[in-house]
Design a protein around this motif. Structure first.
Motif, PDB file in Angstrom:
ATOM      1  N   VAL A 305       0.872  -1.178   0.000  1.00 51.64           N
ATOM      2  CA  VAL A 305       0.000   0.000   0.000  1.00 51.64           C
ATOM      3  C   VAL A 305       0.903   1.221   0.000  1.00 51.64           C
ATOM      4  CG1 VAL A 305      -1.768   1.289   1.238  1.00 51.64           C
ATOM      5  CG2 VAL A 305      -1.792  -1.216   1.275  1.00 51.64           C
ATOM      6  N   HIS A 306       0.716   2.092  -0.978  1.00 49.87           N
ATOM      7  CA  HIS A 306       1.543   3.294  -1.084  1.00 49.87           C
ATOM      8  C   HIS A 306       0.890   4.413  -0.287  1.00 49.87           C
ATOM      9  CE1 HIS A 306       4.235   1.556  -4.068  1.00 49.87           C
ATOM     10  NE2 HIS A 306       3.164   1.033  -4.645  1.00 49.87           N
ATOM     11  N   GLU A 307       1.582   4.857   0.765  1.00 45.16           N
ATOM     12  CA  GLU A 307       1.090   5.898   1.649  1.00 45.16           C
ATOM     13  C   GLU A 307       1.980   7.125   1.529  1.00 45.16           C
ATOM     14  OE1 GLU A 307       0.972   4.119   5.494  1.00 45.16           O
ATOM     15  OE2 GLU A 307      -0.724   2.807   5.006  1.00 45.16           O
ATOM     16  N   PRO A 308       1.519   8.296   2.041  1.00 45.25           N
ATOM     17  CA  PRO A 308       2.330   9.518   1.901  1.00 45.25           C
ATOM     18  C   PRO A 308       3.738   9.392   2.470  1.00 45.25           C
ATOM     19  CG  PRO A 308       0.100  10.061   2.616  1.00 45.25           C
ATOM     20  CD  PRO A 308       0.195   8.568   2.625  1.00 45.25           C
ATOM     21  N   ASP A 309       3.906   8.577   3.532  1.00 45.05           N
ATOM     22  CA  ASP A 309       5.227   8.448   4.138  1.00 45.05           C
ATOM     23  C   ASP A 309       5.993   7.238   3.625  1.00 45.05           C
ATOM     24  OD1 ASP A 309       3.450   6.699   5.275  1.00 45.05           O
ATOM     25  OD2 ASP A 309       4.318   6.809   7.291  1.00 45.05           O
ATOM     26  N   TRP A 359       5.503  18.807  18.517  1.00 42.80           N
ATOM     27  CA  TRP A 359       5.111  19.082  17.137  1.00 42.80           C
ATOM     28  C   TRP A 359       5.105  17.818  16.290  1.00 42.80           C
ATOM     29  CZ3 TRP A 359       2.693  23.343  16.549  1.00 42.80           C
ATOM     30  CH2 TRP A 359       3.051  24.492  17.256  1.00 42.80           C
ATOM     31  N   ARG A 360       5.823  16.793  16.731  1.00 50.08           N
ATOM     32  CA  ARG A 360       5.889  15.540  15.970  1.00 50.08           C
ATOM     33  C   ARG A 360       4.917  14.486  16.502  1.00 50.08           C
ATOM     34  NH1 ARG A 360      11.612  13.763  16.872  1.00 50.08           N
ATOM     35  NH2 ARG A 360      11.049  12.024  15.498  1.00 50.08           N
ATOM     36  N   GLN A 361       3.952  14.909  17.313  1.00 48.36           N
ATOM     37  CA  GLN A 361       2.996  13.946  17.853  1.00 48.36           C
ATOM     38  C   GLN A 361       2.204  13.205  16.770  1.00 48.36           C
ATOM     39  OE1 GLN A 361       0.671  15.987  20.820  1.00 48.36           O
ATOM     40  NE2 GLN A 361       2.222  15.676  22.409  1.00 48.36           N
ATOM     41  N   PRO A 362       1.770  13.862  15.682  1.00 48.44           N
ATOM     42  CA  PRO A 362       1.094  13.086  14.625  1.00 48.44           C
ATOM     43  C   PRO A 362       1.973  11.956  14.086  1.00 48.44           C
ATOM     44  CG  PRO A 362       0.696  15.428  14.301  1.00 48.44           C
ATOM     45  CD  PRO A 362       1.717  15.313  15.399  1.00 48.44           C
ATOM     46  N   GLU A 363       3.272  12.240  13.937  1.00 51.37           N
ATOM     47  CA  GLU A 363       4.207  11.207  13.480  1.00 51.37           C
ATOM     48  C   GLU A 363       4.291  10.072  14.498  1.00 51.37           C
ATOM     49  OE1 GLU A 363       9.045  10.810  13.429  1.00 51.37           O
ATOM     50  OE2 GLU A 363       8.172  12.743  12.874  1.00 51.37           O
ATOM     51  N   ALA A 364       4.331  10.438  15.787  1.00 47.56           N
ATOM     52  CA  ALA A 364       4.410   9.426  16.844  1.00 47.56           C
ATOM     53  C   ALA A 364       3.181   8.531  16.836  1.00 47.56           C
ATOM     54  CB  ALA A 364       4.569  10.100  18.205  1.00 47.56           C
ATOM     55  N   LEU A 365       1.998   9.144  16.733  1.00 53.92           N
ATOM     56  CA  LEU A 365       0.770   8.356  16.754  1.00 53.92           C
ATOM     57  C   LEU A 365       0.676   7.448  15.533  1.00 53.92           C
ATOM     58  CD1 LEU A 365      -1.842  10.961  18.053  1.00 53.92           C
ATOM     59  CD2 LEU A 365      -0.723   9.115  19.305  1.00 53.92           C
ATOM     60  N   LEU A 580      -3.943  15.782  14.379  1.00 53.70           N
ATOM     61  CA  LEU A 580      -3.491  14.574  15.075  1.00 53.70           C
ATOM     62  C   LEU A 580      -4.091  13.304  14.498  1.00 53.70           C
ATOM     63  CD1 LEU A 580      -3.576  15.451  18.895  1.00 53.70           C
ATOM     64  CD2 LEU A 580      -1.586  14.772  17.557  1.00 53.70           C
ATOM     65  N   GLY A 581      -5.212  13.430  13.765  1.00 48.48           N
ATOM     66  CA  GLY A 581      -5.935  12.246  13.324  1.00 48.48           C
ATOM     67  C   GLY A 581      -6.597  11.531  14.488  1.00 48.48           C
ATOM     68  N   ASP A 582      -7.000  12.305  15.508  1.00 44.56           N
ATOM     69  CA  ASP A 582      -7.540  11.751  16.751  1.00 44.56           C
ATOM     70  C   ASP A 582      -9.066  11.743  16.702  1.00 44.56           C
ATOM     71  OD1 ASP A 582      -8.279  11.107  19.318  1.00 44.56           O
ATOM     72  OD2 ASP A 582      -6.701  12.281  20.264  1.00 44.56           O
ATOM     73  N   ARG A 583      -9.640  10.580  16.438  1.00 46.28           N
ATOM     74  CA  ARG A 583     -11.099  10.470  16.328  1.00 46.28           C
ATOM     75  C   ARG A 583     -11.784  10.641  17.684  1.00 46.28           C
ATOM     76  NH1 ARG A 583     -12.956   9.128  11.692  1.00 46.28           N
ATOM     77  NH2 ARG A 583     -11.556   8.416  10.070  1.00 46.28           N
ATOM     78  N   VAL A 584     -11.195  10.078  18.711  1.00 41.83           N
ATOM     79  CA  VAL A 584     -11.810  10.215  20.035  1.00 41.83           C
ATOM     80  C   VAL A 584     -11.866  11.682  20.438  1.00 41.83           C
ATOM     81  CG1 VAL A 584     -11.582   9.649  22.475  1.00 41.83           C
ATOM     82  CG2 VAL A 584     -11.136   7.912  20.761  1.00 41.83           C
ATOM     83  N   GLY A 585     -10.729  12.382  20.326  1.00 50.01           N
ATOM     84  CA  GLY A 585     -10.707  13.796  20.681  1.00 50.01           C
ATOM     85  C   GLY A 585     -11.680  14.610  19.853  1.00 50.01           C
TER      86      GLY A 585
END
Length: 745
Positions: A305-309, A359-365, A580-585
């Motif tokens: 699967v080709h993803e942005p990263d 600032w890198r939390q999206p990357e971490a998640l 963040l891509g955080d659905r719960v939040g």
């Protein structure tokens, strides 16, 4: 010359609406289309289905050539064309000047031979179109590859969404063959989804699984998913395949791999989920991994699967299970498991550093969310080997952003307890694990355990500032949960003064939630307001989302004078949750927005926020909030109270809005002005007759056309006509859409 009859589909074709449309377009626009995919994914059925749909576009004929059991493809093509000879000249002469379509089915074992035959046919016959089904690409110029993936198995949160999945509909239709009374309903839909997910949505595996219902009840079938390969062995009645069973289908692919390709397959089977190229190279050791990985992708044994990263790879579950069997035979399993543990430790360490950066939390998640199966597998191995006990403790402690900030406090308790028991010495890694375990215990509501763990951490020699402040915060959370706000605030201020804890915002949110549960609304507002000022617009994006939620909820509790403040807090946090891509939040902020709008008597806006929040919440797959069942009940009580105030009858379905899978679209929808209200109240109407209603109801219960005809006392052809007419009237493309429509009503 008359077109060779296409093989009939004895069990009926289910779903694949988008894939059918894609293949139709390719067949009509490209000269050579190769449909590839894993064993049992449905390549042949799709090719036959589509070739029947486009046959009018090929006046020269549509021909199906099954190569599964033949050594010479040219002779098989000649036979399909009705020719007495078996030479290439005979075939070329028969098709010369004709716009014809030839399906070369099951070409896997003749790839090299077919490559030459296809090249010669296309060179001699400019009007010819070819569709080839194979697990492996041909590798010819101009070849258009269509990779057929398994049927979707995710994002089902209720019966309606389950019946929208082709995999569930396929299971239901095949199950009826062995149990005419079988229906996917409110009581069993989750088990059916679990079975379909357990076999990765592979249609042949789903059919094998469904066929067991003649022998096993659904619950027992679900329990046997741990032995997927055992469940898929042996030909089952009503399952039509050229292989005796699913295992032999995979073995057939293994036989066509080189020894080095099989070895890499075995090594990559150590991954429980997806992996990148770097991880594959680490697992493969010194071998030329990229070359062999490409070969496994070409043979449809590994998905890409080709993803942005970057590209992500994955082995389907049953293929992975087969690979684990090969790995055990090599005697390399301990070494490969150790490499896998090292990989997981690197991922966790990188993600922890990114999380602390803010600032890198999206990357971490992104690195943590999909890794839970691999982390658990690595921990299971490490805890089984004394030499790796400290590695297990170090890994489980490094995963605190996942455990504590993504609602996995329960899972954290299980692994932290096991890891701490294996390393009793007061090493620095144990102190870190102790404070992580203490915070997780408090979130779960186990306050005595939280105090005990925190006390042990604080009592250790040479304890670092991070461990002290984090343990104090665990004690503060426990005190607030037990109704001791003064003690809690004193401990929290002491921890904040020390600094260094990565869980300060989390602790404040948890303390505020406990304060709200105890109706200490002013204390919750003061605590969250103070802390939010420190984090607003800063690097810690998670902190801002959840502090805005807690502060907004506290403001709403304070009454009418604070409703505008609650609305501002909620709206301002939505873009951060999207980042963040955080659905719960996101869903929690939507809840606060709905509460604030309802408090200001903006009921249309409240319904909009409530609708979007309720669509997104199920997709987060959470059965707790921040790991706390008590916090979740608090959230649910708010939603129920608000629904009773602002929702009347079927008004919720009139709110419209975007697909809940896109947080960005949902945020844009919530932030845009409301449209002007139309005069009168919208009514939902539909054009179905009473008889069509009956047919639609039976379709929703998973009955085939034949079963519907028997139930209603009509001819099967009449039932088929009814179903097609209903689909046209409602603008649907599949029975699963119709079933979902019936359930929604």
């Amino acid at each position: 010359m008359v077109a060779h009859a296409l093989p009939s589909d004895l069990s009926g074709f289910v779903g694949r609406v988008q894939e059918q449309a894609e293949l139709r377009e390719l067949v009509l626009s490209r000269r050579l289309v190769v449909v590839t995919g894993a064993p049992g994914v449905g390549k042949s059925r799709l090719a036959v289905r589509v070739s029947g749909q486009v046959n009018r576009s090929f006046p020269g004929g549509t021909f199906h050539v099954d190569l599964a059991a033949v050594p010479a493809p040219v002779r098989a093509i000649a036979t399909a064309l009705g020719l007495p000879g078996g030479a290439m000249d005979d075939v070329a002469g028969a098709l010369a000047g004709k716009r014809a379509l030839v399906v070369l089915d099951n070409a896997d074992h003749l790839v090299a031979v077919c490559r030459g035959v296809v090249r010669e046919l296309l060179g001699a016959l400019p009007e010819l179109r070819l569709v080839v089904t194979s697990r492996e690409v041909l590798g010819l110029p101009g070849e258009q590859v269509m990779s057929l993936l398994p049927m979707p198995v995710g994002d089902a949160h209720d019966l309606s969404s389950a019946l929208r999945l082709d995999s569930v509909v396929l299971f239901a239709e095949r199950a009826v063959a062995d149990d005419p009374n079988f229906v996917v309903d409110q009581h069993n839909w989750s088990e059916v989804v679990e079975i379909c997910a357990g076999v990765d949505g592979l249609p042949l595996a789903i059919e094998f699984a469904a066929s067991w219902l003649r022998v096993l009840p659904l619950a027992e079938l679900t329990a046997r998913l741990d032995d997927r390969l055992g469940m898929l062995v042996g030909r089952r009645r009503g399952v039509y395949t050229r292989h005796p069973d699913m295992v032999q289908a995979i073995s057939w692919s293994a036989d066509r791999c080189t020894p080095r390709e099989r070895l890499l397959w075995a090594k990559l089977s150590a991954f429980a989920g997806g992996f990148g190229l770097t991880a594959a190279q680490a697992m493969g050791g010194g071998s030329p991994v990229l070359e062999h990985l490409a070969a496994l992708v070409d043979k449809s044994l590994v998905y890409v699967v080709h993803e942005p990263d970057g590209a992500k790879y994955r082995l389907p579950g049953v293929i992975r299970d087969y690979g684990l069997g090969m790995l055990a035979e090599t005697r390399l399993e301990p070494q490969i498991r150790a490499r896998h543990l090292e990989h997981c430790a690197r991922v966790a360490s990188t993600a922890e550093a990114a999380w602390r950066d803010g600032w890198r939390q999206p990357e971490a998640l992104a690195g943590l969310r999909d890794g839970v199966p691999d982390f658990e597998q690595a921990l299971r191995f490490a805890l089984s080997r004394p030499a790796h006990h400290e590695d297990a403790l170090r890994l489980v402690a490094a995963l605190h952003p996942l455990w504590l900030h993504q609602g996995h406090a329960g899972l954290a308790g299980r692994w932290l307890t096991a890891a701490l028991a294996t390393c009793p010495r007061p090493e620095p890694v144990r102190r870190k694990a102790l404070w992580v375990a203490a915070v997780a215990a408090s979130l779960r509501g186990e306050q005595p355990l939280a105090r005990t763990l925190a006390a042990e951490c604080l009592g250790a020699d040479d304890v670092d500032t991070e461990a002290v402040s984090s343990a104090l915060l665990a004690q503060a959370c426990a005190a607030m949960a037990d109704g001791q706000p003064d003690t809690a605030l004193r401990l929290q201020e002491q921890a904040a003064g020390l600094g260094g804890s990565p869980v300060l915002p989390l602790a404040v949110v948890a303390m505020a939630a406990s304060a709200l549960l105890h109706r200490e609304f002013s204390a919750a507002a003061a605590l969250t307001g103070q802390t939010l000022e420190r984090y607003r617009g800063g690097a810690d994006r998670w902190a801002e989302v959840y502090l805005r939620y807690a502060a907004g909820l506290a403001a709403w509790h304070l009454g009418e004078c604070e409703y505008a403040q609650a609305a501002e807090l909620a709206l301002g946090g939505l873009p951060v949750a999207v980042e963040l891509g955080d659905r719960v939040g996101f869903a929690l902020l939507a809840e606060v927005g709905a509460l604030a709008a309802a408090g200001r008597r903006q009921y249309d806006r409240a319904r909009r926020f409530l609708d979007v929040g309720e669509r997104i919440w199920p997709l987060s797959h959470r059965d707790s909030l921040l790991g706390s069942a008590a916090f979740l009940r608090h959230h649910q009580d708010h939603v129920a109270e608000m629904r009773s105030k602002v929702v009347r009858g079927d008004e919720m379905v009139l709110c419209g809005g975007p697909d809940a899978s896109s947080l960005a679209a949902a945020a844009a929808f919530l932030l845009e002005p409301l449209p002007a209200a139309a005069p009168g109240r919208a009514k939902r109407t539909h054009p179905l007759t009473a008889r069509e209603h009956q047919v639609a109801e039976l379709v929703s219960k998973g009955l085939t056309d034949k079963a519907i005809a028997a139930r209603l006392g009509m001819a099967q052809r009449t039932a088929e006509t009814h179903v097609q007419r209903i689909l046209r009237k409602l603008g649907f493309n599949s029975r699963s859409q119709l079933a979902a429509w019936v359930v929604d009503r």
